[in-house]
Motif scaffolding. Structure first.
Motif, short mmCIF file in Angstrom:
data_model
loop_
_atom_site.label_atom_id
_atom_site.label_comp_id
_atom_site.label_asym_id
_atom_site.label_seq_id
_atom_site.Cartn_x
_atom_site.Cartn_y
_atom_site.Cartn_z
N TRP A 121 48.87 46.61 46.55
CA TRP A 121 47.43 46.90 46.61
C TRP A 121 46.92 47.32 45.24
CZ3 TRP A 121 44.25 46.07 50.66
CH2 TRP A 121 44.83 45.89 51.92
N HIS A 122 45.75 46.82 44.89
CA HIS A 122 45.15 47.19 43.60
C HIS A 122 43.67 46.88 43.56
CE1 HIS A 122 45.93 42.88 43.16
NE2 HIS A 122 44.96 42.88 42.26
N SER A 123 43.05 47.41 42.52
CA SER A 123 41.68 47.10 42.17
C SER A 123 41.78 46.49 40.77
CB SER A 123 40.88 48.41 42.18
OG SER A 123 39.61 48.23 41.63
N ASP A 124 41.13 45.34 40.54
CA ASP A 124 41.43 44.58 39.32
C ASP A 124 41.15 45.35 38.04
OD1 ASP A 124 42.33 42.38 40.70
OD2 ASP A 124 40.34 41.46 40.81
N GLN A 125 42.10 45.22 37.13
CA GLN A 125 41.98 45.77 35.77
C GLN A 125 41.77 47.28 35.73
OE1 GLN A 125 38.98 43.53 33.64
NE2 GLN A 125 40.24 41.69 33.59
N PHE A 269 33.85 37.16 46.94
CA PHE A 269 33.30 37.97 45.86
C PHE A 269 33.62 39.40 46.28
CE2 PHE A 269 28.80 38.55 43.71
CZ PHE A 269 29.39 39.15 42.62
N TRP A 270 34.44 40.11 45.50
CA TRP A 270 34.74 41.49 45.89
C TRP A 270 34.33 42.47 44.82
CZ3 TRP A 270 39.38 38.43 45.23
CH2 TRP A 270 40.17 38.79 44.15
N ASP A 271 34.02 43.66 45.27
CA ASP A 271 33.57 44.75 44.40
C ASP A 271 34.78 45.64 44.14
OD1 ASP A 271 32.47 47.12 43.35
OD2 ASP A 271 30.58 46.81 44.44
N MET A 276 40.04 47.64 47.45
CA MET A 276 41.30 47.18 46.85
C MET A 276 41.67 45.91 47.58
SD MET A 276 43.84 50.36 46.29
CE MET A 276 44.22 50.65 48.02
N HIS A 277 42.60 45.15 47.00
CA HIS A 277 43.07 43.95 47.70
C HIS A 277 44.56 43.79 47.51
CE1 HIS A 277 41.68 42.81 43.69
NE2 HIS A 277 42.64 41.90 43.68
N TYR A 278 45.11 42.89 48.33
CA TYR A 278 46.56 42.74 48.43
C TYR A 278 46.82 41.38 49.05
CZ TYR A 278 51.01 43.55 51.00
OH TYR A 278 52.26 43.47 51.53
N TYR A 298 41.49 30.33 42.00
CA TYR A 298 40.97 30.61 40.65
C TYR A 298 40.03 31.82 40.74
CZ TYR A 298 42.67 26.00 39.27
OH TYR A 298 43.45 24.91 39.00
N ARG A 299 40.19 32.71 39.78
CA ARG A 299 39.37 33.93 39.79
C ARG A 299 38.52 34.02 38.53
NH1 ARG A 299 42.29 39.44 38.85
NH2 ARG A 299 41.25 39.34 36.84
N SER A 300 37.27 34.39 38.72
CA SER A 300 36.43 34.81 37.60
C SER A 300 36.20 36.30 37.78
CB SER A 300 35.11 34.05 37.60
OG SER A 300 34.43 34.28 38.82
FE LIG Z 1 43.63 41.32 41.96
#
Ligand SMILES: [Fe+2]
Ligand SMILES: O=C(O)CCC(=O)C(=O)O
Length: 303
Positions: A121-125, A269-271, A276-278, A298-300
């Motif tokens: 689990w994480h939140s990007d960057q 589209f996630w905030d 968090m996502h996994y 693909y992620r932007s």
């Molecule tokens: Fe991620």
């Protein structure tokens, strides 16, 4: 601001050119009726309303959007400037340094470094001083079984805590790093083949407040994740571990999550400020050489 109950029920302004359906009680809304290939045609008010809904609901799903990379980036840019991808474009498709490829498809016979990018689990960057605000993930191929992504609602995680715990956490900061002691212990975390000095500097990590206030909704969220968080600032890893383990478990309680079964053409589209996502490896990982088990996304990323 629309109350959660109104947005969850899809009671938006009837003048807006889309319909909204909740994906679950608290997390996620599906947006219907928009063609994201021509996002330059969308009115500023439409974009602003999507942004507001994203902050409330944490994720927005758009189905049947078979975009190319340029259309994907153009839609993303309607919401603000792009972020550099986590590791400086090393997983970018040729010619698109702002796109991050998440796949299990081998390249030159080598396993993909992103085959298990989201196995924790994480939140990007969150390892950066200024983490990514939001991310848009587009599905091109999904395995015949599984390949899902799960999302956790960090407003709910905050709300689930007692006032005493909230007060204890309020002054704390936690160190987020790509090489947290916990993520190294968890199975499946891959070493990066070669890391430049600039990448190493980016990955070093940053101590963020454990409780944050969402900059659009003004609501508080819990901001710790098992992939990135090593310890509380000023605490040892050992002292931090029991409370962190509790917070990790609380944040991903099933009642706080939404699990997405992908179809090609889906965009989520996630905030990153409130979710968090996994990605559980819930497909035939051993048989991933078979095209039937390929996963390509693909992620932007928004700065
Ligand atoms: Fe991620
Ligand atoms: O593979 C997934 O479903 C999510 C990948 C991920 O964490 C990301 O693109 O930020």
């Amino acid at each position: 601001m629309l109350p959660i109950s109104a947005t969850a029920g899809g009671l938006l302004d009837p003048d807006l050119p889309y319909q909204v359906h909740p994906l679950s009680w608290r997390t996620g809304s599906e947006i219907m009726g928009l063609d994201l290939r021509s996002s330059d045609q969308l009115a500023d008010a439409t974009i602003a309303s999507l942004w507001q809904l994203l902050g409330e609901r944490g994720i927005l799903l758009f189905r049947g959007q078979h975009l190319d990379h340029d259309q994907h980036l153009a839609f993303t840019r309607r919401f603000g400037p792009l972020a550099k991808t986590g590791l400086l474009g090393r997983h970018a498709p040729p010619g698109y340094p702002d796109i991050f490829t998440v796949t299990n498809i081998k390249k030159d016979g080598q396993r993909s470094e992103t085959e298990n990018a989201a196995q924790q689990w994480h939140s990007d960057q969150s390892f950066l001083p200024v983490p990514a605000r939001a991310s848009l993930l587009r599905c091109v191929h999904t395995p015949q079984f599984g390949g899902d992504t799960m999302f956790a609602n960090m407003y709910q995680a905050y709300e689930a805590m007692s006032d005493g715990l909230k007060a204890t956490l309020d002054p704390l900061r936690a160190l987020h790093t790509l090489f947290s002691t916990r993520s190294q212990r968890l199975s499946g975390r891959k070493a990066f083949s070669s890391v430049s000095p600039e990448e190493l500097e980016r990955m070093k990590g940053f101590a963020h407040p454990v409780i944050r206030t969402h900059s659009d909704t003004g609501k508080k969220t819990l901001y710790v994740s098992e992939q990135m968080v090593d310890h509380f600032d000023g605490w040892s890893v050992e002292d931090s571990a029991p409370l962190l383990e509790y917070l990790f478990a609380l944040s991903v309680h099933p009642a706080h999550t939404y699990r997405h079964r992908w179809q090609p053409g889906d965009i989520i589209f996630w905030d990153n400020r409130c979710t968090m996502h996994y990605a559980p490896i819930d497909y035939d990982f051993d048989g991933m050489d078979s095209p039937a088990n390929h996963r390509l996304m693909y992620r932007s990323t928004l700065a």
